[in-house]
Motif scaffolding. Structure first.
Motif, mmCIF file in Angstrom:
data_model
loop_
_atom_site.group_PDB
_atom_site.id
_atom_site.type_symbol
_atom_site.label_atom_id
_atom_site.label_comp_id
_atom_site.label_asym_id
_atom_site.label_seq_id
_atom_site.Cartn_x
_atom_site.Cartn_y
_atom_site.Cartn_z
ATOM 1 N N LYS A 147 -48.622 9.572 10.229
ATOM 2 C CA LYS A 147 -48.520 8.141 9.960
ATOM 3 C C LYS A 147 -48.375 7.390 11.278
ATOM 4 N N LYS A 148 -48.417 6.066 11.186
ATOM 5 C CA LYS A 148 -48.264 5.208 12.360
ATOM 6 C C LYS A 148 -47.628 3.902 11.919
ATOM 7 N N ASP A 156 -39.878 -8.041 14.116
ATOM 8 C CA ASP A 156 -39.282 -6.775 13.702
ATOM 9 C C ASP A 156 -40.380 -5.774 13.374
ATOM 10 N N GLY A 157 -40.297 -4.584 13.963
ATOM 11 C CA GLY A 157 -41.308 -3.558 13.719
ATOM 12 C C GLY A 157 -42.568 -3.734 14.540
ATOM 13 N N ASN A 172 -33.431 9.125 12.002
ATOM 14 C CA ASN A 172 -33.681 7.759 12.432
ATOM 15 C C ASN A 172 -34.291 7.752 13.827
ATOM 16 N N ILE A 173 -35.113 6.759 14.084
ATOM 17 C CA ILE A 173 -35.904 6.711 15.312
ATOM 18 C C ILE A 173 -35.523 5.459 16.101
ATOM 19 N N TYR A 174 -35.321 5.639 17.406
ATOM 20 C CA TYR A 174 -34.947 4.550 18.298
ATOM 21 C C TYR A 174 -36.038 4.399 19.360
ATOM 22 N N VAL A 175 -36.455 3.156 19.616
ATOM 23 C CA VAL A 175 -37.547 2.894 20.553
ATOM 24 C C VAL A 175 -37.127 1.803 21.531
ATOM 25 N N SER A 187 -39.764 7.106 8.179
ATOM 26 C CA SER A 187 -41.064 6.635 7.701
ATOM 27 C C SER A 187 -41.553 5.410 8.455
ATOM 28 N N GLY A 188 -40.776 4.973 9.432
ATOM 29 C CA GLY A 188 -41.182 3.811 10.208
ATOM 30 C C GLY A 188 -40.709 2.491 9.647
ATOM 31 N N VAL A 189 -39.820 2.511 8.673
ATOM 32 C CA VAL A 189 -39.282 1.270 8.105
ATOM 33 C C VAL A 189 -38.235 0.702 9.062
#
Length: 371
Positions: A147-148, A156-157, A172-175, A187-189
């Motif tokens: 996914k992307k 946001d996002g 959870n993902i931190y960028v 899932s990228g939410v």
């Protein structure tokens, strides 16, 4: 000195005490060069500016190669720029043996525009940021696209040149993105964000590397502020350390950051020719050790960027302009770690007194004087 009164006999007893540190005092850990792999090129196991690096639970090593997009000639009808670089991810085992690769230049699924950061979750899924693609892509451990998310923007996002990426224990993902941090679920939410441009607590100037410890604390290499900032999982500021300089605990543009299983923090300085090294700190920013200098020999660096640490403590560094990965192994130093004495005693100038930890005072002799 005391003087004896004339004609009065006396005895003075000197008790000599020897301070013995308890055997539990931690010994210093240093890092020695262990192995390397890579050279400049487009073949398997070769690199063109490796910047991001990550490890999976099995110790496999993932390296992302940044690709440069060059200005288009005037009047061209092409939609995107000309390129220089490999624009791909390569996967190796822990000793640097090539396993697989994926990616090429482009906007499609599984293609990249200036890939930069890379992270692996507990299930082996791989996440890659694209500096010029303004998105995150997710793959399985073999490189199959999953996914992307993300487009160019400051909502946001959305992203404006995402770079560092990290995954916590629950996925959870931190960028790091422009002058802020964005947090997403697996899932990228979009979940939350924090940060703005500046030099205050919780503000950033070109943040790059990001890492998360086992407790969910988030560490950010705040590159142009020459410091590291620490937050909780919701972005609440906890502490910071560093200032511009070449001393221990100082930085000149820190870029990569990693946390080991004990909570120790590793930081690379690779955006400047002044410093090409790794520094190691405890979780509160106390300096522990360092290694590396500019050069192409074993243990030397030319723009070290990404760093990752295995469960056994081995540190892997993406040595960008040497077009290689280097691995370093922790070794026990020959002498115990000195513990500064609190307060005075000259310790502010680098000297050390009796350790603040409990010691055993052992009498080793009596000297008697009489008159």
């Amino acid at each position: 000195m005391y003087r004896c009164r004339s004609g009065i006999a006396f005895s003075v007893v000197f008790l000599i005490l020897f301070a013995v540190a308890p055997p539990s005092l931690a010994k210093a850990v240093e890092y020695e060069y262990a192995l390397q792999w890579g050279s400049i090129g487009i073949g398997k196991g070769q690199f063109d500016y490796p910047v991001g690096i990550a490890l999976d639970a099995s110790g496999n090593v993932y390296v992302v190669e940044y690709g440069q997009e060059l200005p288009l000639p005037l009047g061209t009808s092409k939609r995107i720029a000309m390129t220089s670089g490999n624009f791909r991810v390569q996967k190796f085992d822990a000793k640097g043996n090539f396993l697989t690769k994926w990616g090429s230049f482009g906007d499609g699924d599984g293609e990249f525009r200036s890939p930069w950061g890379i992270a692996v979750d507990s299930s082996g899924n791989v996440y890659v940021t694209e500096l010029n693609g303004h998105r995150v892509q997710k793959f399985d451990s073999s490189g199959r696209f999953l996914k992307k998310w993300g487009i160019c923007g400051d909502g946001d996002g959305q992203f404006l040149g995402p770079q560092g990426i990290a995954v916590d224990a629950i996925g959870n993902i931190y960028v790091t993105d422009d002058c802020r941090i964005q947090k997403f679920d697996a899932s990228g939410v979009f979940l939350t964000k924090w940060g703005s441009e500046g030099s205050g607590d919780g503000q950033f100037l070109w943040p790059q590397g990001i890492a998360v410890d086992a407790s969910g604390n988030v560490y950010v290499a705040d590159t142009s502020n020459h410091r590291v900032q620490k937050f909780n999982a919701e972005g609440v500021f906890l502490t910071k350390w560093g200032s511009r300089g070449s001393g221990d605990g100082q930085f000149i543009e820190p870029v990569g950051i990693a946390v080991d299983t004990s909570g120790n923090v590793y930081v690379t300085e690779g955006n400047s020719r002044i410093e090409n090294r790794v520094q190691k700190f405890d979780s509160e920013g106390n300096f522990l050790t360092k290694w590396g200098r500019e050069g192409s020999g074993d243990g030397q660096f030319q723009h070290p960027h990404g760093i990752a640490v295995s469960a056994s403590g081995n540190a892997y560094v993406a040595d960008a302009y040497n077009y290689r990965v280097q691995m370093f192994t922790p070794v026990e130093a020959s002498s115990p770690t000195p513990v500064p004495t609190p307060g005075g005693g000259g310790c502010a100038t680098g000297s050390f007194g009796i350790p603040a930890a409990p010691v055993l005072l052992i009498p080793i002799g009596l000297i008697l004087f009489s008159r």
